[in-house]
Design an enzyme around this catalytic site. Structure first.
Site, PDB file in Angstrom:
ATOM      1  N   HIS A 145       9.395 -11.599  11.409  1.00 43.99           N
ATOM      2  CA  HIS A 145      10.663 -12.037  10.822  1.00 43.99           C
ATOM      3  C   HIS A 145      11.322 -10.949   9.973  1.00 43.99           C
ATOM      4  CE1 HIS A 145       8.085 -13.123   7.263  1.00 43.99           C
ATOM      5  NE2 HIS A 145       9.173 -12.775   6.604  1.00 43.99           N
ATOM      6  N   ASP A 150       3.767 -13.913  13.903  1.00 43.29           N
ATOM      7  CA  ASP A 150       4.640 -13.286  12.917  1.00 43.29           C
ATOM      8  C   ASP A 150       4.201 -11.854  12.605  1.00 43.29           C
ATOM      9  OD1 ASP A 150       6.866 -13.213  11.265  1.00 43.29           O
ATOM     10  OD2 ASP A 150       5.769 -13.911   9.495  1.00 43.29           O
ATOM     11  N   SER A 166       6.789  -9.867   2.261  1.00 40.71           N
ATOM     12  CA  SER A 166       6.398 -10.123   3.648  1.00 40.71           C
ATOM     13  C   SER A 166       6.110  -8.828   4.389  1.00 40.71           C
ATOM     14  CB  SER A 166       7.502 -10.898   4.369  1.00 40.71           C
ATOM     15  OG  SER A 166       7.587 -12.214   3.896  1.00 40.71           O
TER      16      SER A 166
END
Length: 410
Positions: free
Chosen positions: A141, A171, A255
């Site tokens: 993402h 992911d 992230s």
């Protein structure tokens, strides 16, 4: 009148010889006593520690400081240099520079024409350096929909990056950059040996590159947590991510960053944070043992090949009771499973004889309650070319077939 009293005159103005002698001896005695007091006071004053001083770390010499204000209290002031080294600082020193910032640059269209703008920032971990190339793992993402990617190193240097591959289900994504300016490469640890309560450290760029290289400390709060993931954003979970839970602060921008152990080894790739007002201190990270084979596939081929059945699916628990009974014709006691909505021609499911409206309830002896269970079994426990035993209901009758799984790039 007109004359003086000789006796009175002589008495008034007679010289005071005795009084002068007294003054002399008193002055002499005072001088002697004062001198003695000074002599005896000097050693005492030299031992008093009342003047301000500063300890110089290198030579430990004392420097006297006079108060600027006459009314200022005289106090002892010490400046001490301390070099703190712990296992935590050693771990951060080892892995910190391997964590980089990633900027997602996207094309935008406005009244003025085409333009480039930042689509967001995240973090990444340099995990390999080979020849003139270096490789970085991050989150899917973080790089999704990017027209260009830019990597920011710990010293502020910015270099272009190439996306080698990305996987929406785990992911994860892998980038390639020139190796010339890469100085530090992270070492992977073993996430299977982690224990609840074990100290861990999160490194990343929370809230963007302004806070690059931020370090937060916590512990492993839980292992093998299953978190529902809505891949296509339709409000229904499509997948269950198996993650590590930690109370180390992980915020937007973290992230793709590293979760490291006390030895400075990467044991997780930070992926997401439960963002609810009632939830505090729950950060999630992809275990490195689970991520490693995905990373390897993305680096080498740019894709992840997983076994596939060739069917369109729907969870029975999302279908009304009316259609469960009248359309799928399930027994009343069966209110779970996965209904087949369509079968792709010449697919593994088609070759195994499965049809539209069949309801799968078991794979290889494992109960399948919904689509998430099916994908978890298929992607985590099977490989391309494997045989899989399937039990399913058709028109209310339980049947069984063997399916040889094909391969499909996801």
């Amino acid at each position: 009148m007109g004359y003086y009293d000789d006796q009175d005159y002589q008495g008034r103005y007679k010289p005071q010889n005795s009084r002068k002698g007294g003054f002399f001896w008193a002055s002499l005695a005072g001088a002697v006593i004062g001198a003695l007091m000074v002599i005896f006071s000097i050693p005492l004053l030299s031992n008093l520690d009342v003047l301000p001083y500063k300890i110089e770390p290198n030579n430990q010499s004392a420097v006297i400081e006079q108060p600027q204000d006459k009314n200022e209290d005289i106090t002892a002031k010490k400046t001490v240099s301390i070099d703190v080294t712990t296992k935590i600082t050693d771990a951060v020193d080892k892995a910190g520079d391997a964590v980089v910032g990633i900027t997602n640059i996207q094309e935008s269209t406005s009244f003025w024409g085409q333009a480039q703008e930042s689509g967001g920032t995240g973090s990444g971990v340099v995990y390999k350096k080979a020849g003139d190339k270096a490789y970085i793992v991050t989150n899917h993402h973080v790089v999704a929909d990017a027209s260009e990617l830019e990597v920011s190193l710990s010293d502020g240097t910015k270099i272009p990056a190439k996306l080698l591959g990305s996987d929406i289900w785990t992911d994860l994504a892998v980038l390639e950059v020139p190796a010339e300016q890469i100085k530090v490469v992270a070492e992977f640890g073993n996430s299977e040996k982690l224990k609840p309560g074990e100290p861990v450290i999160a490194i990343g760029n929370p809230l963007g590159l302004t806070f690059s290289g931020s370090v937060t400390q916590g512990i492993i709060s839980g292992l093998e947590r299953a978190i529902p993931v809505d891949v296509n954003q339709d409000g229904t979970p499509d997948w269950q991510a198996e993650v590590l839970q930690t109370d180390a602060a992980i915020n937007p921008g973290n992230s793709g960053g590293a979760l490291i152990n006390i030895e400075g080894q990467v044991i997780g790739i930070n992926s997401m944070k439960i963002a609810q007002s009632a939830v505090e201190g729950i950060g999630l990270s992809i275990p490195i043992n689970y991520a490693a084979p995905i990373i390897d596939d993305l680096e080498k081929t740019g894709e992840v090949k997983r076994p596939f059945m060739g069917v369109e699916l729907a969870s029975v628990n999302e279908i009304s009771a009316y259609h469960q009974q009248n359309t799928l014709k399930l027994p009343k006691e069966v209110n779970f499973g996965v209904a087949i909505r369509a079968v792709e021609p010449n697919s593994p499911a088609d070759k195994a004889g499965m049809k539209e409206l069949d309801v799968i309830i078991e794979m290889d002896g494992e109960e399948i309650r919904d689509v998430v269970d099916l994908r978890k079994h298929l992607y985590n426990k099977k490989k391309v070319g494997d045989d899989m035993q399937v039990k399913y209901y058709r028109n209310g009758k339980l049947q069984e077939t063997t399916m040889k799984l094909g391969g499909e790039t996801l």
